[in-house]
Design a protein around this motif. Structure first.
Motif, PDB file in Angstrom:
ATOM      1  N   ASP A  53       0.842  -1.192   0.000  1.00 29.03           N
ATOM      2  CA  ASP A  53       0.000   0.000   0.000  1.00 29.03           C
ATOM      3  C   ASP A  53       0.882   1.248   0.000  1.00 29.03           C
ATOM      4  N   THR A  54       0.498   2.246  -0.811  1.00 24.72           N
ATOM      5  CA  THR A  54       1.273   3.488  -0.886  1.00 24.72           C
ATOM      6  C   THR A  54       0.389   4.714  -0.660  1.00 24.72           C
ATOM      7  N   SER A  55      -0.712   4.552   0.068  1.00 23.89           N
ATOM      8  CA  SER A  55      -1.599   5.679   0.316  1.00 23.89           C
ATOM      9  C   SER A  55      -1.058   6.618   1.382  1.00 23.89           C
ATOM     10  N   GLY A  56      -0.037   6.189   2.130  1.00 30.60           N
ATOM     11  CA  GLY A  56       0.572   7.037   3.145  1.00 30.60           C
ATOM     12  C   GLY A  56       1.937   7.518   2.698  1.00 30.60           C
ATOM     13  N   PRO A  57       2.677   8.148   3.578  1.00 36.39           N
ATOM     14  CA  PRO A  57       3.987   8.707   3.223  1.00 36.39           C
ATOM     15  C   PRO A  57       5.109   7.669   3.239  1.00 36.39           C
ATOM     16  N   GLY A  58       4.897   6.553   2.608  1.00 37.24           N
ATOM     17  CA  GLY A  58       5.871   5.483   2.559  1.00 37.24           C
ATOM     18  C   GLY A  58       5.250   4.253   1.927  1.00 37.24           C
ATOM     19  N   ILE A  59       6.042   3.214   1.778  1.00 34.65           N
ATOM     20  CA  ILE A  59       5.582   1.959   1.185  1.00 34.65           C
ATOM     21  C   ILE A  59       5.338   0.971   2.316  1.00 34.65           C
ATOM     22  N   LEU A  60       4.100   0.522   2.450  1.00 29.97           N
ATOM     23  CA  LEU A  60       3.725  -0.416   3.505  1.00 29.97           C
ATOM     24  C   LEU A  60       3.538  -1.805   2.915  1.00 29.97           C
ATOM     25  N   ILE A  61       4.283  -2.757   3.435  1.00 27.53           N
ATOM     26  CA  ILE A  61       4.133  -4.163   3.054  1.00 27.53           C
ATOM     27  C   ILE A  61       3.539  -4.899   4.249  1.00 27.53           C
ATOM     28  N   SER A  62       2.465  -5.643   4.010  1.00 25.08           N
ATOM     29  CA  SER A  62       1.784  -6.325   5.109  1.00 25.08           C
ATOM     30  C   SER A  62       1.347  -7.712   4.666  1.00 25.08           C
ATOM     31  N   ASP A  63       1.122  -8.579   5.650  1.00 29.41           N
ATOM     32  CA  ASP A  63       0.601  -9.911   5.350  1.00 29.41           C
ATOM     33  C   ASP A  63      -0.910  -9.974   5.532  1.00 29.41           C
ATOM     34  N   GLY A  64      -1.551  -8.803   5.684  1.00 35.41           N
ATOM     35  CA  GLY A  64      -2.991  -8.762   5.905  1.00 35.41           C
ATOM     36  C   GLY A  64      -3.370  -9.019   7.343  1.00 35.41           C
ATOM     37  N   ARG A  65      -2.362  -9.163   8.193  1.00 34.76           N
ATOM     38  CA  ARG A  65      -2.621  -9.378   9.614  1.00 34.76           C
ATOM     39  C   ARG A  65      -1.773  -8.375  10.406  1.00 34.76           C
ATOM     40  N   THR A  66      -0.863  -8.851  11.230  1.00 30.68           N
ATOM     41  CA  THR A  66      -0.130  -7.939  12.117  1.00 30.68           C
ATOM     42  C   THR A  66       1.335  -7.782  11.759  1.00 30.68           C
ATOM     43  N   ASN A  67       1.824  -8.516  10.767  1.00 33.12           N
ATOM     44  CA  ASN A  67       3.222  -8.380  10.352  1.00 33.12           C
ATOM     45  C   ASN A  67       3.332  -7.340   9.247  1.00 33.12           C
ATOM     46  N   SER A  68       4.268  -6.423   9.392  1.00 31.23           N
ATOM     47  CA  SER A  68       4.391  -5.372   8.388  1.00 31.23           C
ATOM     48  C   SER A  68       5.810  -4.826   8.341  1.00 31.23           C
ATOM     49  N   VAL A  69       6.102  -4.194   7.209  1.00 29.52           N
ATOM     50  CA  VAL A  69       7.400  -3.560   6.981  1.00 29.52           C
ATOM     51  C   VAL A  69       7.140  -2.222   6.317  1.00 29.52           C
ATOM     52  N   LEU A  70       7.880  -1.197   6.717  1.00 35.09           N
ATOM     53  CA  LEU A  70       7.825   0.112   6.083  1.00 35.09           C
ATOM     54  C   LEU A  70       9.103   0.342   5.283  1.00 35.09           C
ATOM     55  N   VAL A  71       8.937   0.868   4.083  1.00 35.68           N
ATOM     56  CA  VAL A  71      10.076   1.196   3.236  1.00 35.68           C
ATOM     57  C   VAL A  71      10.021   2.683   2.911  1.00 35.68           C
ATOM     58  N   ASP A  72      11.106   3.391   3.197  1.00 39.70           N
ATOM     59  CA  ASP A  72      11.195   4.815   2.885  1.00 39.70           C
ATOM     60  C   ASP A  72      11.564   4.951   1.414  1.00 39.70           C
ATOM     61  N   PRO A  73      10.694   5.561   0.566  1.00 43.11           N
ATOM     62  CA  PRO A  73      10.992   5.629  -0.863  1.00 43.11           C
ATOM     63  C   PRO A  73      12.172   6.537  -1.194  1.00 43.11           C
ATOM     64  N   ALA A  74      12.509   7.452  -0.301  1.00 41.55           N
ATOM     65  CA  ALA A  74      13.618   8.370  -0.562  1.00 41.55           C
ATOM     66  C   ALA A  74      14.966   7.730  -0.247  1.00 41.55           C
ATOM     67  N   SER A  75      15.068   7.100   0.932  1.00 43.59           N
ATOM     68  CA  SER A  75      16.349   6.531   1.361  1.00 43.59           C
ATOM     69  C   SER A  75      16.469   5.039   1.096  1.00 43.59           C
ATOM     70  N   GLY A  76      15.334   4.353   0.914  1.00 43.34           N
ATOM     71  CA  GLY A  76      15.350   2.907   0.763  1.00 43.34           C
ATOM     72  C   GLY A  76      15.414   2.172   2.096  1.00 43.34           C
ATOM     73  N   ARG A  77      15.359   2.902   3.196  1.00 49.88           N
ATOM     74  CA  ARG A  77      15.464   2.283   4.515  1.00 49.88           C
ATOM     75  C   ARG A  77      14.278   1.372   4.778  1.00 49.88           C
ATOM     76  N   ILE A  78      14.551   0.184   5.324  1.00 48.87           N
ATOM     77  CA  ILE A  78      13.527  -0.816   5.628  1.00 48.87           C
ATOM     78  C   ILE A  78      13.348  -0.894   7.143  1.00 48.87           C
ATOM     79  N   THR A  79      12.106  -0.754   7.618  1.00 49.72           N
ATOM     80  CA  THR A  79      11.815  -0.825   9.044  1.00 49.72           C
ATOM     81  C   THR A  79      10.771  -1.895   9.282  1.00 49.72           C
ATOM     82  N   LYS A  80      11.132  -2.907  10.031  1.00 47.15           N
ATOM     83  CA  LYS A  80      10.200  -3.981  10.359  1.00 47.15           C
ATOM     84  C   LYS A  80       9.413  -3.605  11.610  1.00 47.15           C
ATOM     85  N   ILE A  81       8.074  -3.757  11.544  1.00 46.73           N
ATOM     86  CA  ILE A  81       7.208  -3.430  12.674  1.00 46.73           C
ATOM     87  C   ILE A  81       6.680  -4.732  13.269  1.00 46.73           C
ATOM     88  N   ALA A  82       7.085  -5.018  14.484  1.00 47.44           N
ATOM     89  CA  ALA A  82       6.639  -6.242  15.152  1.00 47.44           C
ATOM     90  C   ALA A  82       5.203  -6.081  15.642  1.00 47.44           C
TER      91      ALA A  82
END
Length: 444
Positions: free
Chosen positions: A186-215
């Motif tokens: 999903d890209t409706s917010g200020p970043g790229i959100l990858i999710s499994d449709g449940r509680t696991n997700s990762v944020l990717v910063d489109p400018a820096s490429g930084r990957i942040t895993k959200i537990a």
């Protein structure tokens, strides 16, 4: 006899000269000239201007003209339009397993920058294409999910492969995120959100490429909300954090909580987000007990994604059967109007409209809306894909009046409209090739 031979020779010479002049004239038309899209030239092509408009002449709503415009053939199903640059991005299949992102000016059809060929992990199908905005900079994002290599044997060998392009100049960065289940991106917010449709997700910063895993433990569940821990789903991204939904309530990670911003006259613990758009959340609420239409109607509200406050609301008949997926929100180019299914909202005047018969019959599915507040859709319409494929009876609706106006049965509807007032239409020919066509508004 000698004179006859001389005359024949002269005639032959004139014909050769004429042929050479004709070839030179054709060569100046852009088949090899630098900067005009000739073979081996990566420069932008000049827009094709013809009195007859694009070769494909669809029947379109009266607001548009087919006498001008542009046409792309055999493109990807997805495309994205940059609001700041006016560029439309699309994918081309350049071989069995390679693709290339290309752009055009959505107003003129003139070719813009194009990326390099690349091979995604799932090369049999077109990668998905989205648009994301971060700090007022827009990026085109292509993504695909699949195996790292041909010998991948375990889920650990699968990735989400992202190619992020600056919409202005086409500069690209490749980002690969290990992922072991079917993803949603999903890209409706200020970043790229990858999710499994449940509680696991990762944020990717489109400018820096930084990957942040959200537990899952970092979702910051609200206190005294048992339903928040049931059917929990990471739903979207806001400037304040992740938007998370439970069985009956929703919240922003460490931010606002739906119970505290519920619209007036609703059951405060009944909010369910149904779709998101940049800066907005569309949610469905049950009317509070004692309300006149609590048994037959729900209240729909567009919420400000940053504060959670409801901006526009409307009551609509409850659906007889809960849909497997709620309609996706679609916005006008200026983001003044938002439509989803049979709902329409004027975010400037803060008014909502339920476009249905008084008894809730004749379901309507809206698929696009212009800055003039004209929405297009069909009735009955199962979903947007069906409507854009030509199924159902096409209609146009002036949002503020809420009265559908029937269009001829063979009319094709715009899938979106660019900021320049160009409607983008889809059509698949008998060879199963997808055409994207840009028809401008007739008054422009």
């Amino acid at each position: 006899m000698r004179q006859k031979i001389v005359r024949l020779t002269l005639v032959a010479g004139v014909l050769v000269l004429a042929l050479l002049l004709l070839l030179a004239t054709c060569g100046a038309g852009g088949n090899g000239k630098k900067g005009e899209g000739g073979k081996g030239d990566d420069g932008p092509k000049k827009p094709v201007q013809t009195g007859a408009g694009p070769a494909t002449q669809l029947t379109v709503p009266p607001a548009y003209t087919t006498r001008r415009g542009w046409e792309l053939i055999n493109t990807s199903p997805d495309y994205a339009i940059s609001r700041t640059t006016g560029r439309l991005a699309y994918l081309l299949r350049v071989s069995d397993n390679q693709y290339r992102l290309e752009t055009i000016d959505s107003e003129t059809g003139k070719a813009g920058w194009k990326g390099e060929n690349w091979r995604p992990p799932a090369s049999k199908h077109f990668p998905k294409l989205l648009l994301v905005t971060k700090d007022d900079v827009e990026y085109f994002v292509t993504w695909a999910y699949g195996k790292v290599g041909v010998n991948a044997l375990t889920p650990a060998d699968t990735i989400v492969s992202l190619d992020v392009y600056n919409a202005t100049d086409g500069s690209r960065q490749r980002i690969e995120v290990p992922w072991n289940s079917a993803p949603t991106v999903d890209t409706s917010g200020p970043g790229i959100l990858i999710s499994d449709g449940r509680t696991n997700s990762v944020l990717v910063d489109p400018a820096s490429g930084r990957i942040t895993k959200i537990a899952p433990t970092a979702l910051k569940y609200p206190k005294d909300c048992p339903s928040c821990r049931q059917l929990t789903e990471v739903f979207g991204l806001t400037t304040k954090g992740l938007l998370v939904s439970g069985a009956r309530e929703f919240w922003v990670q460490g931010g606002w909580f739906s119970r505290n911003i519920a619209p007036k006259g609703t059951d405060r613990s009944s909010g369910i987000p149904t779709t998101v758009a940049p800066g907005w959340v569309l949610a469905k609420w049950q009317l509070a007990k004692g309300q006149k239409r609590a048994a037959t109607h729900d209240l729909w509200a567009v919420h400000d994604a940053e504060t959670g406050k409801p901006v526009a609301t409307v009551e609509c008949h409850k659906v007889a059967i809960k849909p497997g997926q709620y309609p996706q929100a679609v916005m006008s180019p200026s983001r003044t109007y938002l439509v989803a299914g049979n709902l329409a909202f004027d975010l400037e005047t803060k008014k909502g409209f339920c476009l249905e018969a008084t008894d809730g019959s004749k379901p309507l599915t809206l698929v696009s809306v212009t800055d003039e507040g004209i929405a297009y859709g069909a009735t009955p319409g199962r979903n947007a894909a069906d409507v854009l494929a030509g199924r159902g009876r096409p209609v146009q609706v002036e949002v503020t009046s809420g009265v559908p106006e029937a269009l001829p049965a063979n009319v094709r509807l715009p899938a979106t409209e660019a900021a320049a007032g160009v409607g983008v239409f889809r059509w698949t020919d008998e060879l199963d090739r997808l055409h994207l066509l840009g028809y401008p508004r007739a008054d422009r």
